[in-house]
Design a protein around this motif. Structure first.
Motif, PDB file in Angstrom:
ATOM      1  N   ILE A  87       0.841  -1.206   0.000  1.00 11.13           N
ATOM      2  CA  ILE A  87       0.000   0.000   0.000  1.00 11.13           C
ATOM      3  C   ILE A  87       0.873   1.252   0.000  1.00 11.13           C
ATOM      4  CG2 ILE A  87      -1.713   1.309   1.303  1.00 11.13           C
ATOM      5  CD1 ILE A  87      -2.882  -1.348   2.244  1.00 11.13           C
ATOM      6  N   LYS A  88       1.950   1.234   0.793  1.00 11.00           N
ATOM      7  CA  LYS A  88       2.845   2.398   0.840  1.00 11.00           C
ATOM      8  C   LYS A  88       3.515   2.627  -0.512  1.00 11.00           C
ATOM      9  CE  LYS A  88       3.891   2.112   5.794  1.00 11.00           C
ATOM     10  NZ  LYS A  88       4.933   1.765   6.800  1.00 11.00           N
ATOM     11  N   ARG A  89       3.945   1.538  -1.165  1.00 16.17           N
ATOM     12  CA  ARG A  89       4.577   1.688  -2.481  1.00 16.17           C
ATOM     13  C   ARG A  89       3.593   2.187  -3.517  1.00 16.17           C
ATOM     14  NH1 ARG A  89       7.119  -3.164  -0.901  1.00 16.17           N
ATOM     15  NH2 ARG A  89       5.668  -4.412  -2.126  1.00 16.17           N
ATOM     16  N   PHE A  90       2.324   1.818  -3.355  1.00 16.90           N
ATOM     17  CA  PHE A  90       1.306   2.309  -4.285  1.00 16.90           C
ATOM     18  C   PHE A  90       1.051   3.803  -4.074  1.00 16.90           C
ATOM     19  CE2 PHE A  90      -3.245   3.221  -5.072  1.00 16.90           C
ATOM     20  CZ  PHE A  90      -3.276   2.991  -6.438  1.00 16.90           C
ATOM     21  N   MET A  91       0.988   4.217  -2.812  1.00 14.85           N
ATOM     22  CA  MET A  91       0.727   5.622  -2.513  1.00 14.85           C
ATOM     23  C   MET A  91       1.953   6.494  -2.775  1.00 14.85           C
ATOM     24  SD  MET A  91      -2.417   5.481  -1.668  1.00 14.85           S
ATOM     25  CE  MET A  91      -2.625   7.154  -1.088  1.00 14.85           C
ATOM     26  N   ASN A  92       3.133   5.940  -2.513  1.00 12.03           N
ATOM     27  CA  ASN A  92       4.380   6.687  -2.703  1.00 12.03           C
ATOM     28  C   ASN A  92       5.413   5.763  -3.339  1.00 12.03           C
ATOM     29  OD1 ASN A  92       6.526   8.458  -2.626  1.00 12.03           O
ATOM     30  ND2 ASN A  92       6.931   8.148  -0.438  1.00 12.03           N
ATOM     31  N   PRO A  93       5.498   5.723  -4.678  1.00 12.60           N
ATOM     32  CA  PRO A  93       6.412   4.790  -5.355  1.00 12.60           C
ATOM     33  C   PRO A  93       7.865   4.911  -4.904  1.00 12.60           C
ATOM     34  CG  PRO A  93       4.905   5.785  -6.925  1.00 12.60           C
ATOM     35  CD  PRO A  93       4.705   6.503  -5.629  1.00 12.60           C
ATOM     36  N   ALA A  94       8.260   6.072  -4.406  1.00 14.11           N
ATOM     37  CA  ALA A  94       9.653   6.257  -3.979  1.00 14.11           C
ATOM     38  C   ALA A  94       9.966   5.546  -2.668  1.00 14.11           C
ATOM     39  CB  ALA A  94       9.954   7.746  -3.838  1.00 14.11           C
ATOM     40  N   SER A  95       8.951   5.009  -1.995  1.00 19.17           N
ATOM     41  CA  SER A  95       9.160   4.398  -0.687  1.00 19.17           C
ATOM     42  C   SER A  95       9.649   2.958  -0.766  1.00 19.17           C
ATOM     43  CB  SER A  95       7.867   4.449   0.134  1.00 19.17           C
ATOM     44  OG  SER A  95       6.858   3.668  -0.490  1.00 19.17           O
ATOM     45  N   GLY A  96       9.715   2.364  -1.955  1.00 24.26           N
ATOM     46  CA  GLY A  96      10.150   0.977  -2.056  1.00 24.26           C
ATOM     47  C   GLY A  96      10.337   0.537  -3.487  1.00 24.26           C
ATOM     48  N   ASP A  97      10.532  -0.759  -3.666  1.00 16.34           N
ATOM     49  CA  ASP A  97      10.790  -1.342  -4.980  1.00 16.34           C
ATOM     50  C   ASP A  97       9.479  -1.460  -5.767  1.00 16.34           C
ATOM     51  OD1 ASP A  97      11.766  -2.650  -7.174  1.00 16.34           O
ATOM     52  OD2 ASP A  97      11.866  -4.613  -6.200  1.00 16.34           O
ATOM     53  N   THR A  98       9.391  -0.776  -6.897  1.00 13.97           N
ATOM     54  CA  THR A  98       8.206  -0.829  -7.764  1.00 13.97           C
ATOM     55  C   THR A  98       8.609  -1.272  -9.168  1.00 13.97           C
ATOM     56  OG1 THR A  98       8.455   1.530  -8.293  1.00 13.97           O
ATOM     57  CG2 THR A  98       7.007   0.954  -6.446  1.00 13.97           C
TER      58      THR A  98
ATOM     59  N   ASN B 103      -1.902  -4.237 -13.311  1.00 14.52           N
ATOM     60  CA  ASN B 103      -1.034  -3.968 -14.455  1.00 14.52           C
ATOM     61  C   ASN B 103      -1.023  -2.490 -14.828  1.00 14.52           C
ATOM     62  OD1 ASN B 103      -0.079  -6.589 -16.410  1.00 14.52           O
ATOM     63  ND2 ASN B 103      -1.497  -7.028 -14.742  1.00 14.52           N
ATOM     64  N   LEU B 104      -2.143  -1.814 -14.616  1.00 13.83           N
ATOM     65  CA  LEU B 104      -2.267  -0.392 -14.961  1.00 13.83           C
ATOM     66  C   LEU B 104      -1.992   0.528 -13.783  1.00 13.83           C
ATOM     67  CD1 LEU B 104      -5.464  -0.718 -17.178  1.00 13.83           C
ATOM     68  CD2 LEU B 104      -3.190  -0.074 -17.971  1.00 13.83           C
ATOM     69  N   GLN B 105      -1.515  -0.041 -12.664  1.00 14.62           N
ATOM     70  CA  GLN B 105      -1.190   0.720 -11.451  1.00 14.62           C
ATOM     71  C   GLN B 105      -2.389   1.494 -10.908  1.00 14.62           C
ATOM     72  OE1 GLN B 105       2.426   2.992 -12.581  1.00 14.62           O
ATOM     73  NE2 GLN B 105       3.519   1.741 -11.082  1.00 14.62           N
ATOM     74  N   LEU B 106      -3.569   0.898 -11.035  1.00 10.47           N
ATOM     75  CA  LEU B 106      -4.772   1.520 -10.489  1.00 10.47           C
ATOM     76  C   LEU B 106      -5.028   1.097  -9.046  1.00 10.47           C
ATOM     77  CD1 LEU B 106      -7.148   1.188 -13.578  1.00 10.47           C
ATOM     78  CD2 LEU B 106      -5.823   3.174 -12.860  1.00 10.47           C
ATOM     79  N   ILE B 107      -4.469  -0.035  -8.641  1.00  3.81           N
ATOM     80  CA  ILE B 107      -4.601  -0.515  -7.274  1.00  3.81           C
ATOM     81  C   ILE B 107      -3.250  -1.085  -6.846  1.00  3.81           C
ATOM     82  CG2 ILE B 107      -7.069  -1.030  -7.469  1.00  3.81           C
ATOM     83  CD1 ILE B 107      -6.345  -3.967  -7.832  1.00  3.81           C
ATOM     84  N   PRO B 108      -3.025  -1.291  -5.538  1.00  2.00           N
ATOM     85  CA  PRO B 108      -1.756  -1.883  -5.099  1.00  2.00           C
ATOM     86  C   PRO B 108      -1.529  -3.262  -5.697  1.00  2.00           C
ATOM     87  CG  PRO B 108      -2.925  -0.896  -3.243  1.00  2.00           C
ATOM     88  CD  PRO B 108      -3.868  -0.863  -4.392  1.00  2.00           C
ATOM     89  N   ALA B 109      -0.259  -3.625  -5.852  1.00  2.00           N
ATOM     90  CA  ALA B 109       0.098  -4.903  -6.465  1.00  2.00           C
ATOM     91  C   ALA B 109      -0.473  -6.069  -5.674  1.00  2.00           C
ATOM     92  CB  ALA B 109       1.612  -5.023  -6.548  1.00  2.00           C
TER      93      ALA B 109
END
Length: 383
Positions: free
Chosen positions: A218-229, A327-333
């Motif tokens: 969830i954190k990576r979805f909200m803030n991509p810079a916070s982890g491996d995306t 796949n479209l980055q609309l929701i967390p992985a």
């Protein structure tokens, strides 16, 4: 040509099954074969396997799946209820065995090996659970004195508890959404619907607080810079690279580095090699299957057939929507297969069982079969 006057099981099935619906399902299966051939060889090569290892296994699992689909589509509603009860009981036993002796992979226990075959029991449990829940909701509309809704809630809590113990929060959310949809379709009061939605939101928030990998996604979805995306970023690049008409079969770049290009991110591979046009065509097929099944279910006066077909259609559509949205980055992985497109043995067989029941429940049944199943008064329009 088959005559309508013939009274063989096959002729009765042929003239009553929904052929456009079956055609859309077979088209998705064929698309899955093509995309498996396009997406899986680089993955197999990276891990030291034969380049066509996953493709050959995909086809190998697809053949019995077609037999399951066709065989189940011949069943009556009564036989569907009985088979769902047996399969659900077996899947619960397998999930318990998985939790006890299954290997731990990436912090989860979701697979068990029986007779040399890896089985994900949670996949098998989904369609059978939907049918049992639909039967209980249908009974609650006919027999208010029967605690059918409470029984459906107990089954839900039992299955959810087992899935959380694996843990598999993606399947848990999918089951909760489908069960909630059936609860709503059954005509329950809105206060219950909102209450259950609130409980679901509370459960998701609790998972965010206490389950590290859920919080991380969830954190990576909200803030991509916070982890491996890496995977989702590569998938989005595939859409940009492919454009409307794609780079051409075999010319994709993303599949060379995506670890899950043949499973969770096969939709991105399709976009890069065959273009957004193919993705829209696939989306149209998924939408057609769901809408067609819901419309046929709505026309059915038998409550069990209506609820079960609707629940199976929602299960099929929501699973596809989750995969495409990731796949479209609309929701967390979330690791969720794309129905009939992604590689996966348990997933394909389970989906075949589910859509086989959808075909069976949406058939226009002759009077003799309706009366034999004890629902002649509820299905006059189909006789």
């Amino acid at each position: 040509m088959l005559s309508r006057e013939e009274r063989t099981p096959f002729s009765e099935w042929w003239w009553t099954v929904d052929k456009p619906l079956m055609g859309a399902i077979l088209a998705l299966m064929l698309t899955g074969v093509i995309l498996s051939l396009a997406a899986s060889p680089p993955v197999a090569t990276r891990i030291g396997l034969d380049p066509f290892h996953f493709f050959s296994r995909h086809v190998m699992f697809l053949l019995p799946s077609c037999l399951v689909l066709l065989g189940v589509s011949f069943l009556s509603p009564r036989a569907i209820r009985r088979s769902a009860l047996i399969i659900f009981a077996a899947s619960i036993i397998l999930i318990v065995l998985t939790l006890a002796i299954g290997p731990e992979v990436k912090g989860s226990r979701r697979w068990i090996t029986l007779l040399g075959v890896n089985i994900q029991a949670s996949e098998i449990a989904k369609p059978s659970f939907v049918v049992i829940a639909a039967w209980l909701f249908a009974e609650s509309t006919k027999r208010p004195e029967m605690p059918a809704t409470s029984m459906a809630l107990v089954l839900l809590m039992m299955l959810v508890a087992l899935l959380v113990m694996e843990p598999d929060f993606g399947q848990t959310m999918l089951i909760l959404m489908v069960w909630g949809s059936l609860f709503f379709i059954a005509g329950m009061r809105m206060i219950w619907v909102f209450g259950l939605a609130g409980l679901g939101a509370a459960g998701l928030f609790s998972a965010y607080l206490f389950v590290p990998h859920v919080a991380g996604r969830i954190k990576r979805f909200m803030n991509p810079a916070s982890g491996d995306t890496f995977q989702v970023d590569t998938a989005m690049e595939a859409f940009y690279n492919g454009g409307w008409f794609g780079l051409g079969p075999g010319e994709g770049i993303a599949k060379r580095s995506l670890p899950d290009s043949h499973t969770d991110f096969v939709f991105a591979v399709a976009a890069e090699e065959f273009g957004i046009i193919l993705c829209l065509a696939m989306l149209t097929l998924f939408a057609f299957v769901v809408i067609r099944t819901l419309s046929r279910a709505y026309a059915n006066e038998d409550m069990f057939s209506r609820f079960a077909a609707s629940g199976l259609a929602i299960l099929f559509g929501v699973q596809a929507a989750i995969n495409m949205s990731v796949n479209l980055q609309l929701i967390p992985a979330k690791g969720m297969t794309l129905p009939f497109i992604s590689y996966g043995g348990s997933s394909i067989v389970s989906l075949a069982y589910g859509v086989g029941m959808m075909l069976a429940l949406t058939r226009l049944r002759p009077r003799t079969e309706v009366e034999a199943s004890g629902h002649a008064d509820a299905m006059r329009s189909y006789a």
